[in-house]
Design an enzyme around this catalytic site. Structure first.
Site, mmCIF file in Angstrom:
data_model
loop_
_atom_site.group_PDB
_atom_site.id
_atom_site.type_symbol
_atom_site.label_atom_id
_atom_site.label_comp_id
_atom_site.label_asym_id
_atom_site.label_seq_id
_atom_site.Cartn_x
_atom_site.Cartn_y
_atom_site.Cartn_z
ATOM 1 N N ARG A 102 8.207 7.588 6.046
ATOM 2 C CA ARG A 102 7.920 8.960 6.606
ATOM 3 C C ARG A 102 8.080 9.278 8.002
ATOM 4 N NH1 ARG A 102 1.769 9.915 4.873
ATOM 5 N NH2 ARG A 102 2.517 12.020 5.659
ATOM 6 N N ARG B 177 0.813 -1.180 0.016
ATOM 7 C CA ARG B 177 -0.016 -0.041 -0.026
ATOM 8 C C ARG B 177 0.926 1.259 -0.128
ATOM 9 N NH1 ARG B 177 -3.703 -1.638 5.071
ATOM 10 N NH2 ARG B 177 -4.642 -3.634 4.524
ATOM 11 N N ASP C 192 0.356 5.448 1.007
ATOM 12 C CA ASP C 192 -0.616 6.332 1.567
ATOM 13 C C ASP C 192 -1.178 7.456 0.747
ATOM 14 O OD1 ASP C 192 -0.424 4.864 3.777
ATOM 15 O OD2 ASP C 192 0.752 6.247 4.866
#
Length: 250
Positions: free
Chosen positions: A194, A49, A51
């Site tokens: 991140r 995935r 974001d």
């Protein structure tokens, strides 16, 4: 028959990779395209995935279809229907048991930072108005390779069964007005890159020492990590599979 499709996308207008209610996702747009071109319901499975706002210069998905496909023709037809911010690159016939997520043995992310204000990069890099201490950030980044448990850099929510990752590479480089962080590992936790970048930038700004960065990792305490770096600078750059997996069809 099972196929792997290599794609890339600009994540700016998407709410991440995964299909979700009341929000546009890359997977929704891709599955809609595949279903229309192949004239049957297609549900793709991604290698992982991304974001909201995160980009992918390389992403893989797998899907199943009853008939053998002309791969070059299909890539052409997919691209005719896909929006301008999503592109199909290659299509591969693979063994029936091949899995885009579970068969990937390494993934690489890049994080881009601009040191000069650039209106053309505002959705594709994070702007910093001063140069951080790159040498100290690299000293801290090297510490990541010593650890396996990255609970500190994981989001609280999610169905993650464990927080172990094997990091093979983590380093900053500078070219002109741009900084790039490269991190390669067997797997990543949700939001991990991140959070790592945000905490490394605190080292570069002098808010956290290199020794303090190691203490943050060792604490296995999510509250010790710095804030997450903005999404627009992050790219899923490469997904690696065993070479024998790909059987290119004609």
């Amino acid at each position: 028959m099972r196929y792997f499709l290599e794609i890339a996308y600009d994540g700016t207008r998407f709410h991440g990779w995964q299909v979700q209610p009341n929000a546009l996702s890359v997977q929704e747009v891709l599955d809609d395209c595949l279903s229309k071109v192949l004239r049957q319901p297609i549900s793709s499975t991604g290698s992982g995935r991304t974001d909201t706002g995160v980009h992918a210069s390389q992403q893989f998905v797998h899907f199943d279809v009853a008939q053998q496909l002309d791969t070059e023709q299909m890539v052409y037809r997919f691209n005719r229907l896909l929006p301008d911010d999503v592109v199909a690159r290659n299509l591969y016939l693979v063994p029936d048991e091949a899995h885009a997520r579970f068969d990937a043995f390494a993934r690489t992310y890049h994080y881009h930072i601009m040191l000069a204000k650039n209106p053309f990069k505002r959705y594709y890099a994070t702007y910093l108005n001063r140069l951080p201490d790159v040498e100290k950030m690299n000293q801290a980044a090297a510490i990541l390779l010593k650890y396996e448990d990255f609970t500190t850099f994981s989001k609280v929510k999610g169905d993650t069964k464990h927080y172990n990752c094997n990091i093979y590479e983590a380093a900053w480089s500078q070219e002109g007005e741009e900084l790039r962080f490269t991190i390669r590992a067997n797997r990543f936790l949700r939001g991990m890159v991140r959070l790592v970048v945000g905490t490394l930038l605190d080292v570069g700004r002098g808010k956290l020492t290199v020794e303090g960065f190691e203490e943050v990792i060792a604490s296995q305490d999510r509250s010790k990590a710095s804030g997450a770096a903005p999404a627009e600078g992050l790219y899923l750059a490469k997904v690696e599979y065993p070479e024998h997996l790909f059987q290119k069809s004609t």
